[in-house]
Design a protein around this motif. Sequence first.
Motif, PDB file in Angstrom:
ATOM      1  N   ARG A 125       7.580 -25.270 -31.962  1.00  0.00           N
ATOM      2  CA  ARG A 125       7.557 -25.028 -33.403  1.00  0.00           C
ATOM      3  C   ARG A 125       6.891 -23.702 -33.760  1.00  0.00           C
ATOM      4  NH1 ARG A 125       9.548 -28.996 -36.154  1.00  0.00           N
ATOM      5  NH2 ARG A 125       8.765 -28.106 -38.094  1.00  0.00           N
ATOM      6  N   GLU A 126       5.914 -23.287 -32.950  1.00  0.00           N
ATOM      7  CA  GLU A 126       5.186 -22.047 -33.263  1.00  0.00           C
ATOM      8  C   GLU A 126       6.093 -20.817 -33.152  1.00  0.00           C
ATOM      9  OE1 GLU A 126       5.075 -23.752 -30.510  1.00  0.00           O
ATOM     10  OE2 GLU A 126       5.112 -22.376 -28.796  1.00  0.00           O
ATOM     11  N   LEU A 127       7.238 -20.957 -32.486  1.00  0.00           N
ATOM     12  CA  LEU A 127       8.138 -19.811 -32.308  1.00  0.00           C
ATOM     13  C   LEU A 127       9.063 -19.589 -33.502  1.00  0.00           C
ATOM     14  CD1 LEU A 127       9.257 -20.292 -28.588  1.00  0.00           C
ATOM     15  CD2 LEU A 127       7.373 -18.909 -29.490  1.00  0.00           C
ATOM     16  N   PHE A 128       9.125 -20.569 -34.391  1.00  0.00           N
ATOM     17  CA  PHE A 128      10.090 -20.492 -35.494  1.00  0.00           C
ATOM     18  C   PHE A 128       9.396 -20.725 -36.837  1.00  0.00           C
ATOM     19  CE2 PHE A 128      12.311 -21.978 -31.688  1.00  0.00           C
ATOM     20  CZ  PHE A 128      13.310 -21.010 -31.575  1.00  0.00           C
ATOM     21  N   PRO A 129       8.457 -19.825 -37.216  1.00  0.00           N
ATOM     22  CA  PRO A 129       7.803 -20.001 -38.529  1.00  0.00           C
ATOM     23  C   PRO A 129       8.850 -19.946 -39.646  1.00  0.00           C
ATOM     24  CG  PRO A 129       7.272 -17.855 -37.567  1.00  0.00           C
ATOM     25  CD  PRO A 129       8.008 -18.619 -36.516  1.00  0.00           C
TER      26      PRO A 129
ATOM     27  N   GLU B 299       8.567 -11.747 -29.365  1.00  0.00           N
ATOM     28  CA  GLU B 299       8.990 -11.608 -27.974  1.00  0.00           C
ATOM     29  C   GLU B 299       9.041 -12.971 -27.291  1.00  0.00           C
ATOM     30  OE1 GLU B 299       6.967  -8.393 -26.013  1.00  0.00           O
ATOM     31  OE2 GLU B 299       7.483  -9.250 -24.062  1.00  0.00           O
ATOM     32  N   GLN B 300       8.045 -13.801 -27.616  1.00  0.00           N
ATOM     33  CA  GLN B 300       8.025 -15.152 -27.034  1.00  0.00           C
ATOM     34  C   GLN B 300       9.248 -15.947 -27.488  1.00  0.00           C
ATOM     35  OE1 GLN B 300       4.186 -16.675 -28.256  1.00  0.00           O
ATOM     36  NE2 GLN B 300       3.462 -16.613 -26.153  1.00  0.00           N
ATOM     37  N   ARG B 301       9.622 -15.762 -28.755  1.00  0.00           N
ATOM     38  CA  ARG B 301      10.812 -16.464 -29.255  1.00  0.00           C
ATOM     39  C   ARG B 301      12.057 -15.986 -28.504  1.00  0.00           C
ATOM     40  NH1 ARG B 301      12.719 -14.976 -35.020  1.00  0.00           N
ATOM     41  NH2 ARG B 301      10.689 -15.790 -35.605  1.00  0.00           N
ATOM     42  N   SER B 302      12.183 -14.663 -28.362  1.00  0.00           N
ATOM     43  CA  SER B 302      13.358 -14.117 -27.663  1.00  0.00           C
ATOM     44  C   SER B 302      13.451 -14.670 -26.252  1.00  0.00           C
ATOM     45  CB  SER B 302      13.274 -12.588 -27.605  1.00  0.00           C
ATOM     46  OG  SER B 302      13.267 -12.066 -28.895  1.00  0.00           O
ATOM     47  N   THR B 303      12.319 -14.727 -25.568  1.00  0.00           N
ATOM     48  CA  THR B 303      12.315 -15.229 -24.195  1.00  0.00           C
ATOM     49  C   THR B 303      12.704 -16.698 -24.165  1.00  0.00           C
ATOM     50  OG1 THR B 303      10.590 -13.656 -23.614  1.00  0.00           O
ATOM     51  CG2 THR B 303      10.875 -15.532 -22.137  1.00  0.00           C
ATOM     52  N   ALA B 304      12.114 -17.481 -25.051  1.00  0.00           N
ATOM     53  CA  ALA B 304      12.402 -18.922 -25.072  1.00  0.00           C
ATOM     54  C   ALA B 304      13.866 -19.190 -25.421  1.00  0.00           C
ATOM     55  CB  ALA B 304      11.482 -19.630 -26.074  1.00  0.00           C
ATOM     56  N   VAL B 305      14.411 -18.418 -26.371  1.00  0.00           N
ATOM     57  CA  VAL B 305      15.824 -18.579 -26.751  1.00  0.00           C
ATOM     58  C   VAL B 305      16.719 -18.190 -25.575  1.00  0.00           C
ATOM     59  CG1 VAL B 305      17.651 -17.655 -28.231  1.00  0.00           C
ATOM     60  CG2 VAL B 305      15.478 -18.359 -29.245  1.00  0.00           C
ATOM     61  N   ALA B 306      16.393 -17.067 -24.922  1.00  0.00           N
ATOM     62  CA  ALA B 306      17.220 -16.608 -23.788  1.00  0.00           C
ATOM     63  C   ALA B 306      17.194 -17.641 -22.662  1.00  0.00           C
ATOM     64  CB  ALA B 306      16.707 -15.257 -23.293  1.00  0.00           C
ATOM     65  N   GLU B 307      16.032 -18.228 -22.401  1.00  0.00           N
ATOM     66  CA  GLU B 307      15.944 -19.246 -21.345  1.00  0.00           C
ATOM     67  C   GLU B 307      16.779 -20.478 -21.709  1.00  0.00           C
ATOM     68  OE1 GLU B 307      11.458 -18.112 -19.708  1.00  0.00           O
ATOM     69  OE2 GLU B 307      11.738 -19.904 -20.937  1.00  0.00           O
ATOM     70  N   ALA B 308      16.711 -20.879 -22.969  1.00  0.00           N
ATOM     71  CA  ALA B 308      17.488 -22.049 -23.407  1.00  0.00           C
ATOM     72  C   ALA B 308      18.986 -21.768 -23.281  1.00  0.00           C
ATOM     73  CB  ALA B 308      17.124 -22.411 -24.850  1.00  0.00           C
ATOM     74  N   MET B 309      19.413 -20.559 -23.698  1.00  0.00           N
ATOM     75  CA  MET B 309      20.843 -20.246 -23.642  1.00  0.00           C
ATOM     76  C   MET B 309      21.312 -20.123 -22.190  1.00  0.00           C
ATOM     77  SD  MET B 309      21.312 -20.589 -26.807  1.00  0.00           S
ATOM     78  CE  MET B 309      23.089 -20.407 -26.854  1.00  0.00           C
TER      79      MET B 309
END
Length: 196
Positions: free
Chosen positions: A43-47, A2-12
């Motif tokens: 980095r922790e978001l993309f193991p 979920e954290q990855r999805s949020t971070a990706v959505a914010e970046a996009m």
Amino acid sequence: MEQRSTAVAEAMDDIRRIEDELGVTRAGVEAIRDRLVQLAGRRELFPLEDFPAPDAGEEDDSYMYRIAQDDDDRFALYAQTTSPSATASTPVHNHTTWAVVVGFDGQELNRFYERTADGSVAQTGEHMVEAGTGVAMLPDDLHAIHIEGSSLNFHCYGLALERLNRREYYSESDDTWKIFSNIDGIKEARSGLQSC
Ligand SMILES: [Fe+2]
């Protein structure tokens, strides 16, 4: 996840805003690159185990994972992984949309070119993409990449790869420009969507 999805959505979201404010300009694509370097720094978001590369000796030596893409196929973000035995190169090519490559693991050598008067290409520079760095290209900019061994890099385009059906590449053996065949086999890695 979920954290990855949020971070990706914010970046996009930021990248859409950057393109809107700066346009498809050198300053615009460089700002997009810098925003993606920032995302890749989480980095922790993309193991790496979430984006497995092909095993050594498999027919394919790289996989492409789709991480983000708008409903109209704009603003596509991918993770490309290569196997430990990979020796992957592309011919010199353009993208017909803006393109950004940002490093995460391993190295991807980017060489840049310009067209020459006789219709071939001449190298103008190079950059080793690795963690903390990236390259940014306008639609007509030319590059070729070379990867040795394991890597994971982020690739972001103004339009999804499946829609880029007029990308040109320089065929050295024929000394002529040709059109890249459509890419396929992209693996779905957006949250809530099944792998294809
Ligand atoms: Fe490319």
